[in-house]
Design a protein around this motif. Structure first.
Motif, PDB file in Angstrom:
ATOM      1  N   GLU A 120       2.960 -20.341 -12.144  1.00  0.00           N
ATOM      2  CA  GLU A 120       3.057 -20.531 -10.690  1.00  0.00           C
ATOM      3  C   GLU A 120       4.506 -20.542 -10.210  1.00  0.00           C
ATOM      4  O   GLU A 120       4.788 -20.162  -9.076  1.00  0.00           O
ATOM      5  CB  GLU A 120       2.379 -21.849 -10.279  1.00  0.00           C
ATOM      6  N   ASP A 121       5.424 -20.958 -11.082  1.00  0.00           N
ATOM      7  CA  ASP A 121       6.819 -21.103 -10.690  1.00  0.00           C
ATOM      8  C   ASP A 121       7.683 -19.899 -11.033  1.00  0.00           C
ATOM      9  O   ASP A 121       8.613 -19.570 -10.291  1.00  0.00           O
ATOM     10  CB  ASP A 121       7.408 -22.355 -11.337  1.00  0.00           C
ATOM     11  N   ILE A 122       7.401 -19.245 -12.157  1.00  0.00           N
ATOM     12  CA  ILE A 122       8.306 -18.175 -12.599  1.00  0.00           C
ATOM     13  C   ILE A 122       7.785 -16.770 -12.308  1.00  0.00           C
ATOM     14  O   ILE A 122       8.568 -15.814 -12.311  1.00  0.00           O
ATOM     15  CB  ILE A 122       8.608 -18.287 -14.106  1.00  0.00           C
ATOM     16  N   HIS A 123       6.492 -16.610 -12.058  1.00  0.00           N
ATOM     17  CA  HIS A 123       5.875 -15.288 -11.910  1.00  0.00           C
ATOM     18  C   HIS A 123       5.741 -14.968 -10.418  1.00  0.00           C
ATOM     19  O   HIS A 123       4.925 -15.560  -9.729  1.00  0.00           O
ATOM     20  CB  HIS A 123       4.503 -15.298 -12.584  1.00  0.00           C
ATOM     21  N   LEU A 124       6.545 -14.036  -9.939  1.00  0.00           N
ATOM     22  CA  LEU A 124       6.679 -13.789  -8.505  1.00  0.00           C
ATOM     23  C   LEU A 124       6.271 -12.370  -8.118  1.00  0.00           C
ATOM     24  O   LEU A 124       6.208 -11.481  -8.967  1.00  0.00           O
ATOM     25  CB  LEU A 124       8.141 -14.001  -8.075  1.00  0.00           C
ATOM     26  N   PRO A 125       6.050 -12.153  -6.827  1.00  0.00           N
ATOM     27  CA  PRO A 125       5.845 -10.784  -6.351  1.00  0.00           C
ATOM     28  C   PRO A 125       7.160 -10.017  -6.267  1.00  0.00           C
ATOM     29  O   PRO A 125       8.205 -10.591  -5.983  1.00  0.00           O
ATOM     30  CB  PRO A 125       5.239 -10.984  -4.951  1.00  0.00           C
ATOM     31  N   LEU A 126       7.102  -8.750  -6.549  1.00  0.00           N
ATOM     32  CA  LEU A 126       8.202  -7.822  -6.301  1.00  0.00           C
ATOM     33  C   LEU A 126       7.572  -6.516  -5.857  1.00  0.00           C
ATOM     34  O   LEU A 126       6.740  -5.953  -6.575  1.00  0.00           O
ATOM     35  CB  LEU A 126       9.055  -7.602  -7.552  1.00  0.00           C
ATOM     36  N   VAL A 127       7.947  -6.057  -4.668  1.00  0.00           N
ATOM     37  CA  VAL A 127       7.400  -4.823  -4.104  1.00  0.00           C
ATOM     38  C   VAL A 127       8.562  -3.948  -3.651  1.00  0.00           C
ATOM     39  O   VAL A 127       9.515  -4.446  -3.030  1.00  0.00           O
ATOM     40  CB  VAL A 127       6.468  -5.114  -2.905  1.00  0.00           C
ATOM     41  N   VAL A 128       8.504  -2.666  -3.956  1.00  0.00           N
ATOM     42  CA  VAL A 128       9.547  -1.719  -3.564  1.00  0.00           C
ATOM     43  C   VAL A 128       8.913  -0.540  -2.860  1.00  0.00           C
ATOM     44  O   VAL A 128       7.967   0.078  -3.370  1.00  0.00           O
ATOM     45  CB  VAL A 128      10.349  -1.220  -4.783  1.00  0.00           C
ATOM     46  N   ASP A 174       0.810  -1.221   0.000  1.00  0.00           N
ATOM     47  CA  ASP A 174       0.000   0.000   0.000  1.00  0.00           C
ATOM     48  C   ASP A 174       0.842   1.270   0.000  1.00  0.00           C
ATOM     49  O   ASP A 174       0.362   2.334  -0.384  1.00  0.00           O
ATOM     50  CB  ASP A 174      -0.935   0.017   1.210  1.00  0.00           C
ATOM     51  N   GLN A 175       2.095   1.169   0.445  1.00  0.00           N
ATOM     52  CA  GLN A 175       2.958   2.347   0.512  1.00  0.00           C
ATOM     53  C   GLN A 175       4.049   2.346  -0.557  1.00  0.00           C
ATOM     54  O   GLN A 175       4.927   3.209  -0.537  1.00  0.00           O
ATOM     55  CB  GLN A 175       3.607   2.439   1.899  1.00  0.00           C
ATOM     56  N   GLY A 176       3.991   1.389  -1.469  1.00  0.00           N
ATOM     57  CA  GLY A 176       5.054   1.292  -2.460  1.00  0.00           C
ATOM     58  C   GLY A 176       4.551   0.924  -3.831  1.00  0.00           C
ATOM     59  O   GLY A 176       3.377   1.093  -4.163  1.00  0.00           O
ATOM     60  N   VAL A 177       5.456   0.413  -4.640  1.00  0.00           N
ATOM     61  CA  VAL A 177       5.176   0.031  -6.020  1.00  0.00           C
ATOM     62  C   VAL A 177       5.258  -1.483  -6.144  1.00  0.00           C
ATOM     63  O   VAL A 177       6.217  -2.099  -5.669  1.00  0.00           O
ATOM     64  CB  VAL A 177       6.181   0.695  -6.986  1.00  0.00           C
ATOM     65  N   SER A 178       4.254  -2.077  -6.785  1.00  0.00           N
ATOM     66  CA  SER A 178       4.251  -3.509  -7.049  1.00  0.00           C
ATOM     67  C   SER A 178       4.494  -3.743  -8.537  1.00  0.00           C
ATOM     68  O   SER A 178       4.000  -3.007  -9.384  1.00  0.00           O
ATOM     69  CB  SER A 178       2.910  -4.136  -6.648  1.00  0.00           C
ATOM     70  N   PHE A 179       5.234  -4.786  -8.853  1.00  0.00           N
ATOM     71  CA  PHE A 179       5.544  -5.142 -10.232  1.00  0.00           C
ATOM     72  C   PHE A 179       4.661  -6.313 -10.639  1.00  0.00           C
ATOM     73  O   PHE A 179       4.734  -7.391 -10.049  1.00  0.00           O
ATOM     74  CB  PHE A 179       7.022  -5.511 -10.370  1.00  0.00           C
ATOM     75  N   SER A 180       3.844  -6.114 -11.650  1.00  0.00           N
ATOM     76  CA  SER A 180       2.891  -7.145 -12.051  1.00  0.00           C
ATOM     77  C   SER A 180       3.486  -8.182 -12.995  1.00  0.00           C
ATOM     78  O   SER A 180       2.902  -9.246 -13.198  1.00  0.00           O
ATOM     79  CB  SER A 180       1.671  -6.497 -12.722  1.00  0.00           C
TER      80      SER A 180
END
Length: 457
Positions: A279-287, A10-16
């Motif tokens: 399911e295996d290669i697509h991950l969350p990334l949040v900054v 909620d306070q940052g940027v998520s990479f879809s």
């Protein structure tokens, strides 16, 4: 994970569209440290002659990592938690790689279980037992908190690489969390226990449907994974509070991600992580960090080869020339570069073992459930995923296996990857994807970036 959501997402940027190029611990972690595809680190698996800590050590990869780059620039650097699989086999139990001012990583015992392990704490071996205060995630969080606090006292910039084991098998929860979520079951996504696998490679389409027993085990593991992540969620809150108390929150980037994804029943596979599927290669990334807008999403394709150059960019440090990735920091701040990646390489190899077995292999992890048992739960058959190389674009996943088999999915119309188009797609599309893949799987440095930037087929 409420703290992850409220304090970071909620306070940052998520990479879809963030991906790992090899969905396996040691290759992915080597990529995180170096910013290279695995065909360039040559750490392709978790062990043997083509992977593991021993390969990274022998090749001298540790001599130039994000740790050494930032340490040389005056940063205090910390590596806390899981390092490379097989560490410290073949070297001293008190071995510390170059570039790390604080080193707290397990060198003995069973850290995957969260209890009964021995940490190499800056060259001193410290044993942890089976009491609640010995729980791994909590211990690593405490180490990180102390390091951040000390850095503030010394008025020095810092870099903390906190690598907890959760939710890795056996996904042991903290004692306080072991009774949570009693009725939860693994999500039955559209590809869960896939009914028709005739379009899939042989290692999948020859498998029977998941038995009731296998599905029960999937639910049990999913529940334990959620339970084990509660301590990770509390760790986020603890570190966030520490940064606040030391007046460093507004000048610190927090990056949250993982080294591999995980399937639980998708495409009839019980549990594991080494396929090319979402399911295996697509991950969350949040900054989250200084100048980062709150609650935003970035859709550009990013990957784990970008982590090291991005960390360097955050620190104002130039990465090594061998890096294949690029900094995603401009995307975080809403500045779209003139060109950006349109394709990402995904790879998988089989472990190559020497004819002369090594001794002292260091800390090893057990096989994933879908590699050690068949669907009925016996030890009669292992699932062996053939070597493959693949391309992930925004619209397509294209896979070429060493067996000659191919897969192609239109992710816009078939996000669950239920119907491969490899047998019916137009020859020009298949030729274009195959040619791009041939270049990417041997690319280095600028050639990787220039090929990735070409318009997607």
């Amino acid at each position: 994970m409420p703290h992850l959501k409220s304090l970071l997402i909620d306070q940052g940027v998520s990479f879809s569209n963030y991906f790992v190029s090899v969905s396996l611990c040691c290759p992915s972690r080597s990529t995180t440290l170096r910013g290279q595809y695995s065909h360039n680190t040559h750490v392709e698996t978790n062990g043997g002659t083509n992977g593991g800590f021993q390969t990274a050590y022998t090749l001298g990869l540790e001599q130039s990592t994000i740790g050494t780059w930032l340490h040389s620039a005056g940063y205090r650097t910390a590596m806390i938690g899981k390092y490379l699989n097989g560490y410290p086999g073949g070297v001293s139990d008190t071995y510390i790689p170059p570039g790390w001012d604080e080193w707290d990583s397990a060198s003995k015992g069973n850290p995957y279980s969260e209890f009964n392990y021995t940490l190499n704490e800056n060259g001193k071996l410290v044993a942890y037992g089976k009491q609640s205060q010995d729980y791994g995630t909590d211990v690593y969080t405490s180490k990180a908190t102390s390091f951040i606090t000390q850095s503030a006292k010394e008025h020095k910039p810092f870099f903390t690489y906190l690598a907890v084991y959760a939710p890795h098998q056996p996904a042991t929860p903290a004692p306080r969390d072991q009774h949570l979520f009693p009725d939860v079951k693994a999500p039955h996504t559209p590809s869960y226990n896939e009914a028709d696998t005739s379009d899939k490679p042989a290692y999948i389409h020859e498998r029977p449907l998941l038995s009731a027993q296998a599905q029960t085990r999937i639910d049990q593991l999913y529940r334990k994974r959620l339970q084990s992540l509660q301590a990770v969620d509390r760790a986020i809150a603890t570190l966030y509070t520490t940064l606040q108390k030391t007046n460093q929150l507004n000048t610190t980037y927090i990056v949250f991600t993982s080294d591999n994804g995980f399937h639980l029943g998708q495409h009839r596979l019980p549990a594991g992580k080494q396929t090319a599927y979402e399911e295996d290669i697509h991950l969350p990334l949040v900054v989250r960090g200084p100048g980062v807008p709150a609650g935003k999403t970035v859709d550009q394709i990013t990957g784990n080869i970008d982590l090291a150059p991005s960390f360097a960019d955050m620190a104002g440090v130039k990465p090594a020339s061998f890096v294949d990735g690029r900094s995603f920091l401009p995307l975080v701040h809403g500045n779209m570069p003139t060109t950006w990646r349109q394709s990402y390489l995904v790879e998988h190899w089989l472990q190559q073992n020497s004819a002369h077995p090594q001794t002292n292999l260091g800390l090893q992890e057990s096989d994933d459930p879908d590699q050690e048992t068949d669907i009925s739960g016996s030890k009669a058959a292992k699932i062996v995923i053939p070597e493959y190389h693949a391309i992930r674009t925004k619209d397509y996943l294209y896979v070429e296996y060493s067996t000659g088999e191919k897969e192609l999915y239109n992710l816009k119309t078939d996000p669950a990857e239920l119907s491969s188009l490899a047998a019916t797609a137009g020859p020009l599309l298949l030729k274009s994807l195959s040619e791009r893949l041939a270049t990417l799987k041997s690319c280095k440095m600028d050639t990787c970036r220039s090929m990735e930037d070409q318009p997607a087929p």
